[in-house]
Design a protein around this motif. Structure first.
Motif, PDB file in Angstrom:
ATOM      1  N   CYS A   1       0.837  -1.203   0.000  1.00 47.66           N
ATOM      2  CA  CYS A   1       0.000   0.000   0.000  1.00 47.66           C
ATOM      3  C   CYS A   1       0.872   1.254   0.000  1.00 47.66           C
ATOM      4  N   MET A   2       1.857   1.296   0.901  1.00 50.33           N
ATOM      5  CA  MET A   2       2.652   2.511   1.052  1.00 50.33           C
ATOM      6  C   MET A   2       3.526   2.774  -0.157  1.00 50.33           C
ATOM      7  N   VAL A   3       4.131   1.730  -0.696  1.00 44.92           N
ATOM      8  CA  VAL A   3       4.968   1.937  -1.879  1.00 44.92           C
ATOM      9  C   VAL A   3       4.092   2.473  -3.017  1.00 44.92           C
TER      10      VAL A   3
ATOM     11  N   ALA B   1       5.481   7.511   4.144  1.00 42.60           N
ATOM     12  CA  ALA B   1       5.463   6.172   3.551  1.00 42.60           C
ATOM     13  C   ALA B   1       6.638   5.345   4.062  1.00 42.60           C
ATOM     14  N   SER B   2       7.840   5.962   4.152  1.00 39.19           N
ATOM     15  CA  SER B   2       8.982   5.150   4.567  1.00 39.19           C
ATOM     16  C   SER B   2       8.881   4.788   6.052  1.00 39.19           C
ATOM     17  N   LEU B   3       8.285   5.682   6.855  1.00 39.23           N
ATOM     18  CA  LEU B   3       8.055   5.336   8.262  1.00 39.23           C
ATOM     19  C   LEU B   3       7.136   4.124   8.361  1.00 39.23           C
ATOM     20  N   LEU B   4       6.068   4.154   7.553  1.00 40.75           N
ATOM     21  CA  LEU B   4       5.122   3.040   7.599  1.00 40.75           C
ATOM     22  C   LEU B   4       5.761   1.750   7.109  1.00 40.75           C
ATOM     23  N   ILE B   5       6.672   1.879   6.147  1.00 43.11           N
ATOM     24  CA  ILE B   5       7.345   0.681   5.663  1.00 43.11           C
ATOM     25  C   ILE B   5       8.225   0.101   6.771  1.00 43.11           C
TER      26      ILE B   5
ATOM     27  N   GLY C   1      -2.063 -10.195   1.959  1.00 40.98           N
ATOM     28  CA  GLY C   1      -1.613  -8.846   2.309  1.00 40.98           C
ATOM     29  C   GLY C   1      -1.418  -7.991   1.072  1.00 40.98           C
ATOM     30  N   ALA C   2      -0.811  -8.563   0.028  1.00 38.00           N
ATOM     31  CA  ALA C   2      -0.570  -7.797  -1.200  1.00 38.00           C
ATOM     32  C   ALA C   2      -1.898  -7.365  -1.810  1.00 38.00           C
ATOM     33  N   PHE C   3      -2.849  -8.301  -1.800  1.00 36.41           N
ATOM     34  CA  PHE C   3      -4.161  -7.979  -2.375  1.00 36.41           C
ATOM     35  C   PHE C   3      -4.830  -6.848  -1.583  1.00 36.41           C
ATOM     36  N   LEU C   4      -4.838  -6.991  -0.231  1.00 39.28           N
ATOM     37  CA  LEU C   4      -5.477  -5.966   0.595  1.00 39.28           C
ATOM     38  C   LEU C   4      -4.738  -4.634   0.466  1.00 39.28           C
ATOM     39  N   GLY C   5      -3.405  -4.695   0.448  1.00 36.63           N
ATOM     40  CA  GLY C   5      -2.603  -3.473   0.329  1.00 36.63           C
ATOM     41  C   GLY C   5      -2.883  -2.769  -0.986  1.00 36.63           C
ATOM     42  N   ALA C   6      -2.952  -3.552  -2.073  1.00 37.49           N
ATOM     43  CA  ALA C   6      -3.228  -2.949  -3.382  1.00 37.49           C
ATOM     44  C   ALA C   6      -4.628  -2.335  -3.390  1.00 37.49           C
ATOM     45  N   ALA C   7      -5.580  -3.051  -2.785  1.00 34.36           N
ATOM     46  CA  ALA C   7      -6.946  -2.524  -2.734  1.00 34.36           C
ATOM     47  C   ALA C   7      -6.977  -1.212  -1.948  1.00 34.36           C
TER      48      ALA C   7
END
Ligand SMILES: Nc1ncnc2c1ncn2[C@@H]1O[C@H](COP(=O)(O)OP(=O)(O)O)[C@@H](O)[C@H]1O
Ligand SMILES: [Mg+2]
Lengths: 411, 243
Positions: free
Chosen positions: A37-39, A286-290, A351-357
């Motif tokens: 999501c963040m990226v 974003a980088s903090l969240l990563i 996770g990838a699916f939810l993050g992309a959504a």
């Protein structure tokens, strides 16, 4: 035993404890989701900033009328008409690095063409303004100096206006009523897309500044005829932006007779700076969240290890039995390693699916382009798999080390 | 033809509370193809330990063990796993089935590790279940089967890979005597099919059904009598165990 067979056995063991498997991978889901999501959001925000700076022109300064202290009460910015056409002319005249200083006066007004209505921003400008914004006409022509001098009733319109009012036609030569005053369309502008405020920049009508003051805006405003909304300054040397900003400030303070440390009655903004700062803040967030996501991934790995250890203990008899009927140690080890890797990978994919959504939802809400980075997905899932295998190693080793005789006696 | 099982002076000790227990002590034994052998002895006399050694689940501290013509006492763990998956079938006292696998899948288990293809596996496992009279119960879960039925599934599993040796450690210990008798009849049937079977048991009826009876005491063979008239074997064994 074939790898497919190991995979089947592992998948089956995980299906038996669905809820537990789901809870185990939560950390991985959150971690991978946050990274993806963040990226994606960061990339979208970045693209948005670059695009806005491109449509705005990177070498632009805006001078706006500012608050003036009046009896201790601070008036709202922009309510005091403090900028004049003469201010714009003198900035152009006095400062060497200023290419263009374009005054602008605007207001939202109703338009009528044939039987269609539309409300948009009508702005009085000189041709300088389009130079400052690096904006060309796609069809028709610009204002002539005669039209500017005489305040002719001619208009250059944005692409949205053509669509809304002259559906189908080019619009050029058509008549357009602004308020009640008929104007002739002489040009149509290039498309610019969304602006910094998230509104279409193509939803605009430009008319000569003189016409705006005398025929349309001056009258409705009831303010001094000299008042401007802002002056756009185009600078020839982008590396000298801050010096030019200081020079403009000094010049205007002098012209407005502001002494000592009294506050200025105008503001100077560098829109590119504002956008850059916004972009940088987005990227930092974003980088903090990563970083948080990375911690979440490690926690997810530990939780996989924990559950795998529990599972090895619970299935001691099963392991003993498998060894007794001929399973090799490495087959037992693989079975548990594959279980850990499946857990992590499935968690990663979810996770990838939810993050992309989530990224799509955020981009949609903010009006950004959607940029789902496939690399972020591959990398995050790969990392999740790596975590699953590393944290699965020890439990798998424990399972493979079991003595079948002891394991078979285990209650 | 060589005997299927030949041990010479095998021993196995366990550390226990500071001292060392010799669970199996200097046991020499030869078992021919097709024999049906019962082992008995008091609790703690080393019966299970001997079965584990014969079944290659464990390794002797000393002595030699030739199984099916192969010297196996010093075999690597993987080597022993291969022998187990192809040539040995185990039956334990507690019916040991995977609780989350159907009866048929439980029977298939040894074939998985023997690397047999899924379709052949399924067919072979079905045949084995048929032979123990549970052909129609293949899709049942272990907890849907009675204790005797579970033990029959275990026997199907122990015979599914057509092993050279079947080992049963107190197979009727957790069953009532009627059910136990059914299980024993299965062993007799297997024996009639020419299989080699070693059963650890307390029940005298079992011992009576077996053709040969070995008694253990403190890890040593104290009696080895054949129920048949063939009494030459102990003498041959004694010869074998000479240094
Ligand atoms: N894993 C072990 N650790 C320690 N002692 C053991 C272990 N297995 C067996 N023994 C000991 O070895 C002896 C023989 O045990 P076992 O072979 O189980 O006898 P049986 O099956 O005849 O009852 C017993 O004294 C037992 O306590
Ligand atoms: Mg025992």
């Amino acid at each position: 035993m074939s790898p497919l067979e190991s995979l089947r056995i592992a998948a089956r063991a995980l299906r038996v404890n669905k809820l537990r498997s789901a809870l185990t991978v939560l950390g991985i889901v959150v971690g991978v989701g946050a990274v993806v999501c963040m990226v994606s959001v960061g990339a979208g925000a970045q693209a948005e900033v670059s695009e806005k700076i491109r449509t705005l022109g990177a070498n632009l300064l805006l001078v706006m009328p500012g608050a003036r202290n009046s009896g201790g009460a601070r008036l709202e910015s922009g309510t005091q008409p403090t900028l004049t056409i003469e201010d714009a002319a003198s900035i152009r005249r006095e400062l060497a690095d200023v290419q263009v200083a374009a005054p602008l006066l605007s207001r939202s007004l109703p338009l009528v063409a044939a039987n269609r209505n539309w409300v948009t921003v009508v702005a009085g400008i000189n041709p300088d303004y389009l130079v400052a914004r690096e904006w060309q006409v796609a069809g028709g022509r610009l204002f002539t100096s005669d039209e500017i001098a005489s305040g002719a009733k001619v208009a250059i319109v944005g692409a949205v206006i053509v669509e809304e009012l002259f559906n189908g036609g080019s619009g050029i030569g058509e008549t357009l009523r602004i308020g009640n005053v008929p104007f002739t369309v002489i040009g149509v502008l290039d498309k610019k897309g969304l602006g910094a405020a998230g509104r279409s920049q193509d939803d605009v009508v430009f008319i000569p500044l003189s016409a705006a003051k005398s025929r349309v805006l001056g009258a409705v405003r009831g303010t001094t005829r000299e008042a401007l909304d802002f002056i756009s300054i185009k600078v020839s040397d982008t590396t000298a932006m801050s010096e030019i900003q200081r020079d403009v400030e000094a010049l205007l303070r002098q012209r407005h007779r502001i002494r000592g440390d009294a506050p200025s009655d105008f503001r100077i903004e560098n829109p590119a700076d504002v956008l850059f700062a916004r972009g940088a803040a987005m990227r930092l967030l974003a980088s903090l969240l990563i970083a948080v996501a990375a911690v979440s991934l490690v926690v997810g790995g530990i939780s996989i290890m924990n559950i795998m250890l529990v599972s090895v203990t619970e299935r001691t008899r099963e392991i003993g039995l498998r060894i007794a009927v001929g399973a090799r140690r490495r087959e037992i080890r693989w079975q548990f390693l594959i279980e850990a890797a499946i857990l992590a990978l499935v968690g990663g994919l979810v996770g990838a699916f939810l993050g992309a959504a989530a990224a799509v939802a955020i981009a949609w809400k903010a009006g950004w382009p959607v940029l789902i980075s496939p690399w972020a997905i591959v990398l995050a899932c790969g990392f999740a798999g790596f975590i699953g295998i590393s944290f699965g190693l020890y439990p798998a080793h424990r399972a493979a080390r079991l003595d079948p005789i002891v394991a078979l006696r285990f209650e | 033809m060589q005997p299927l099982v030949r041990t010479v002076g095998i021993s196995k000790s366990y550390p226990s509370g500071g001292t060392i227990v010799r669970a199996v002590s200097n046991v020499s034994l030869a078992i021919e193809h097709g024999e049906f052998v019962a082992i008995r002895g008091r609790s703690g006399s080393g019966k299970s330990t001997l079965m584990n050694l014969l079944g290659l689940l464990d390794r002797p501290d000393s002595g030699t063990y030739t199984f099916n013509g192969q010297e196996v006492a010093m075999l690597s763990e993987d080597g022993r796993a291969t022998v187990r998956s192809h040539d040995i079938g185990f039956i334990f006292q507690q019916p040991a089935l995977l609780p989350r696998a159907t009866a048929l899948e439980n029977v298939e288990l040894p074939l998985i590790y023997a690397g047999i293809s899924p379709s052949r596996r399924r067919r072979t496992a079905r045949d084995a279940l048929d032979r123990v009279g549970l052909g129609d119960r293949g899709h049942h879960w272990p907890n849907q089967l009675s204790g005797g039925e579970q033990q029959r599934v275990v026997i199907a599993r122990a015979t599914v890979n057509d092993p050279a040796l079947i080992l049963a450690d107190e197979p009727t210990g957790s069953l009532d005597s009627a059910t136990g008798n059914e299980i024993l009849s299965l062993f007799e049937a297997l024996h009639h099919d020419g299989r080699t079977i070693i059963v650890v048991t307390h029940a005298t009826e079992v011992a009576n059904r077996a053709r040969r009876l070995i008694t253990l005491h403190d890890g040593q063979i104290v009696e080895d009598s054949s129920a048949s008239s063939d009494n030459l074997r102990p003498a041959a064994l004694a010869m074998d165990s000479l240094p």
